[in-house]
Design a protein around this motif. Structure first.
Motif, PDB file in Angstrom:
ATOM      1  N   GLY A  57       0.820  -1.205   0.000  1.00 34.24           N
ATOM      2  CA  GLY A  57       0.000   0.000   0.000  1.00 34.24           C
ATOM      3  C   GLY A  57       0.853   1.253   0.000  1.00 34.24           C
ATOM      4  O   GLY A  57       2.090   1.195   0.046  1.00 34.24           O
ATOM      5  N   PRO A  58       0.210   2.427   0.001  1.00 33.12           N
ATOM      6  CA  PRO A  58       0.936   3.688  -0.084  1.00 33.12           C
ATOM      7  C   PRO A  58       1.831   3.972   1.123  1.00 33.12           C
ATOM      8  O   PRO A  58       2.784   4.752   1.018  1.00 33.12           O
ATOM      9  N   LYS A  59       1.567   3.357   2.264  1.00 33.26           N
ATOM     10  CA  LYS A  59       2.380   3.584   3.461  1.00 33.26           C
ATOM     11  C   LYS A  59       3.266   2.387   3.811  1.00 33.26           C
ATOM     12  O   LYS A  59       3.808   2.319   4.908  1.00 33.26           O
ATOM     13  N   PHE A  60       3.433   1.440   2.880  1.00 36.34           N
ATOM     14  CA  PHE A  60       4.249   0.262   3.160  1.00 36.34           C
ATOM     15  C   PHE A  60       5.670   0.630   3.569  1.00 36.34           C
ATOM     16  O   PHE A  60       6.232   0.034   4.485  1.00 36.34           O
ATOM     17  N   ASP A  61       6.250   1.617   2.914  1.00 40.49           N
ATOM     18  CA  ASP A  61       7.629   2.002   3.230  1.00 40.49           C
ATOM     19  C   ASP A  61       7.775   2.520   4.655  1.00 40.49           C
ATOM     20  O   ASP A  61       8.881   2.520   5.200  1.00 40.49           O
ATOM     21  N   ASP A  62       6.680   2.948   5.281  1.00 38.14           N
ATOM     22  CA  ASP A  62       6.731   3.381   6.682  1.00 38.14           C
ATOM     23  C   ASP A  62       7.064   2.214   7.613  1.00 38.14           C
ATOM     24  O   ASP A  62       7.664   2.423   8.671  1.00 38.14           O
ATOM     25  N   ILE A  63       6.666   0.989   7.247  1.00 36.18           N
ATOM     26  CA  ILE A  63       6.929  -0.156   8.118  1.00 36.18           C
ATOM     27  C   ILE A  63       8.058  -1.050   7.598  1.00 36.18           C
ATOM     28  O   ILE A  63       8.461  -1.988   8.274  1.00 36.18           O
ATOM     29  N   ARG A  64       8.574  -0.758   6.421  1.00 36.97           N
ATOM     30  CA  ARG A  64       9.652  -1.578   5.854  1.00 36.97           C
ATOM     31  C   ARG A  64      10.845  -1.710   6.806  1.00 36.97           C
ATOM     32  O   ARG A  64      11.339  -2.827   7.008  1.00 36.97           O
ATOM     33  N   PRO A  65      11.340  -0.621   7.441  1.00 36.60           N
ATOM     34  CA  PRO A  65      12.491  -0.796   8.354  1.00 36.60           C
ATOM     35  C   PRO A  65      12.204  -1.769   9.494  1.00 36.60           C
ATOM     36  O   PRO A  65      13.063  -2.568   9.868  1.00 36.60           O
ATOM     37  N   LEU A  66      11.010  -1.726  10.036  1.00 39.69           N
ATOM     38  CA  LEU A  66      10.643  -2.661  11.105  1.00 39.69           C
ATOM     39  C   LEU A  66      10.633  -4.094  10.602  1.00 39.69           C
ATOM     40  O   LEU A  66      11.177  -5.001  11.244  1.00 39.69           O
ATOM     41  N   LEU A  67      10.047  -4.314   9.432  1.00 39.99           N
ATOM     42  CA  LEU A  67       9.995  -5.662   8.863  1.00 39.99           C
ATOM     43  C   LEU A  67      11.393  -6.185   8.543  1.00 39.99           C
ATOM     44  O   LEU A  67      11.697  -7.355   8.794  1.00 39.99           O
ATOM     45  N   GLU A  68      12.254  -5.314   8.037  1.00 41.69           N
ATOM     46  CA  GLU A  68      13.630  -5.722   7.733  1.00 41.69           C
ATOM     47  C   GLU A  68      14.392  -6.072   9.012  1.00 41.69           C
ATOM     48  O   GLU A  68      15.135  -7.048   9.048  1.00 41.69           O
ATOM     49  N   MET A  69      14.196  -5.275  10.073  1.00 38.98           N
ATOM     50  CA  MET A  69      14.855  -5.564  11.352  1.00 38.98           C
ATOM     51  C   MET A  69      14.364  -6.900  11.911  1.00 38.98           C
ATOM     52  O   MET A  69      15.156  -7.717  12.387  1.00 38.98           O
ATOM     53  N   MET A  70      13.068  -7.137  11.830  1.00 39.74           N
ATOM     54  CA  MET A  70      12.524  -8.405  12.321  1.00 39.74           C
ATOM     55  C   MET A  70      13.076  -9.576  11.520  1.00 39.74           C
ATOM     56  O   MET A  70      13.384 -10.624  12.082  1.00 39.74           O
ATOM     57  N   ALA A  71      13.230  -9.405  10.212  1.00 44.43           N
ATOM     58  CA  ALA A  71      13.776 -10.472   9.370  1.00 44.43           C
ATOM     59  C   ALA A  71      15.241 -10.737   9.719  1.00 44.43           C
ATOM     60  O   ALA A  71      15.666 -11.898   9.789  1.00 44.43           O
ATOM     61  N   ARG A  72      16.015  -9.686   9.966  1.00 42.64           N
ATOM     62  CA  ARG A  72      17.437  -9.851  10.314  1.00 42.64           C
ATOM     63  C   ARG A  72      17.627 -10.532  11.661  1.00 42.64           C
ATOM     64  O   ARG A  72      18.602 -11.239  11.871  1.00 42.64           O
ATOM     65  N   HIS A  73      16.705 -10.305  12.587  1.00 42.32           N
ATOM     66  CA  HIS A  73      16.845 -10.804  13.957  1.00 42.32           C
ATOM     67  C   HIS A  73      15.811 -11.873  14.302  1.00 42.32           C
ATOM     68  O   HIS A  73      15.529 -12.113  15.475  1.00 42.32           O
ATOM     69  N   ARG A  74      15.309 -12.556  13.283  1.00 40.57           N
ATOM     70  CA  ARG A  74      14.238 -13.522  13.511  1.00 40.57           C
ATOM     71  C   ARG A  74      14.626 -14.614  14.508  1.00 40.57           C
ATOM     72  O   ARG A  74      13.788 -15.103  15.250  1.00 40.57           O
ATOM     73  N   ASP A  75      15.911 -14.989  14.579  1.00 47.77           N
ATOM     74  CA  ASP A  75      16.337 -16.031  15.515  1.00 47.77           C
ATOM     75  C   ASP A  75      16.331 -15.547  16.966  1.00 47.77           C
ATOM     76  O   ASP A  75      16.365 -16.350  17.887  1.00 47.77           O
ATOM     77  N   GLU A  76      16.295 -14.240  17.168  1.00 52.04           N
ATOM     78  CA  GLU A  76      16.325 -13.674  18.510  1.00 52.04           C
ATOM     79  C   GLU A  76      14.929 -13.315  19.028  1.00 52.04           C
ATOM     80  O   GLU A  76      14.771 -13.004  20.208  1.00 52.04           O
ATOM     81  N   LEU A  77      13.936 -13.357  18.164  1.00 52.94           N
ATOM     82  CA  LEU A  77      12.584 -12.969  18.539  1.00 52.94           C
ATOM     83  C   LEU A  77      11.770 -14.176  18.958  1.00 52.94           C
ATOM     84  O   LEU A  77      12.033 -15.296  18.534  1.00 52.94           O
ATOM     85  N   PRO A  78      10.740 -13.946  19.785  1.00 51.74           N
ATOM     86  CA  PRO A  78       9.848 -15.044  20.154  1.00 51.74           C
ATOM     87  C   PRO A  78       9.230 -15.657  18.892  1.00 51.74           C
ATOM     88  O   PRO A  78       8.942 -14.953  17.925  1.00 51.74           O
ATOM     89  N   GLU A  79       9.010 -16.961  18.911  1.00 52.97           N
ATOM     90  CA  GLU A  79       8.490 -17.677  17.750  1.00 52.97           C
ATOM     91  C   GLU A  79       7.166 -17.104  17.243  1.00 52.97           C
ATOM     92  O   GLU A  79       6.934 -17.044  16.043  1.00 52.97           O
ATOM     93  N   ASP A  80       6.298 -16.669  18.159  1.00 50.18           N
ATOM     94  CA  ASP A  80       4.983 -16.202  17.726  1.00 50.18           C
ATOM     95  C   ASP A  80       5.006 -14.779  17.178  1.00 50.18           C
ATOM     96  O   ASP A  80       3.970 -14.240  16.806  1.00 50.18           O
ATOM     97  N   TRP A  81       6.166 -14.142  17.102  1.00 46.94           N
ATOM     98  CA  TRP A  81       6.276 -12.814  16.502  1.00 46.94           C
ATOM     99  C   TRP A  81       6.422 -12.878  14.994  1.00 46.94           C
ATOM    100  O   TRP A  81       6.098 -11.945  14.288  1.00 46.94           O
ATOM    101  N   ILE A  82       6.954 -13.968  14.486  1.00 46.53           N
ATOM    102  CA  ILE A  82       7.232 -14.064  13.053  1.00 46.53           C
ATOM    103  C   ILE A  82       6.263 -15.059  12.438  1.00 46.53           C
ATOM    104  O   ILE A  82       5.992 -16.081  12.921  1.00 46.53           O
TER     105      ILE A  82
END
Length: 82
Positions: A57-82
């Motif tokens: 959507g038109p505001k997707f780039d607003d959340i892209r940094p968060l999604l990229e950070m979550m993807a980079r640190h997926r092994d450190e996050l709780p399983e139900d976050w991803i």
């Protein structure tokens, strides 16, 4: 996650997890009635329910940094976050 292109396949992408038929049905219901409408309301996605299509959507780039950070640190996050 971010590099997955739903136009490449016709199935719901649920990652590398094992999913029962009941869990998949519950996920689809939750996506249709909760998550997709909210993401569309915020402008993060455009959802064409009739054609079963979701695009950025038109505001997707607003959340892209968060999604990229979550993807980079997926092994450190709780399983139900991803």
């Amino acid at each position: 996650m971010l590099s997955h292109n739903p136009e490449d396949d016709s199935k719901l992408y649920v990652g590398d997890t094992e999913t029962t038929d009941e869990e998949l049905a519950a996920l689809l219901t939750e996506m249709k009635h909760v998550h997709l409408p909210l993401l569309e309301d915020y402008g993060f996605i455009d959802w064409d329910e009739g054609n079963h299509e979701v695009t950025k959507g038109p505001k997707f780039d607003d959340i892209r940094p968060l999604l990229e950070m979550m993807a980079r640190h997926r092994d450190e996050l709780p399983e139900d976050w991803i």
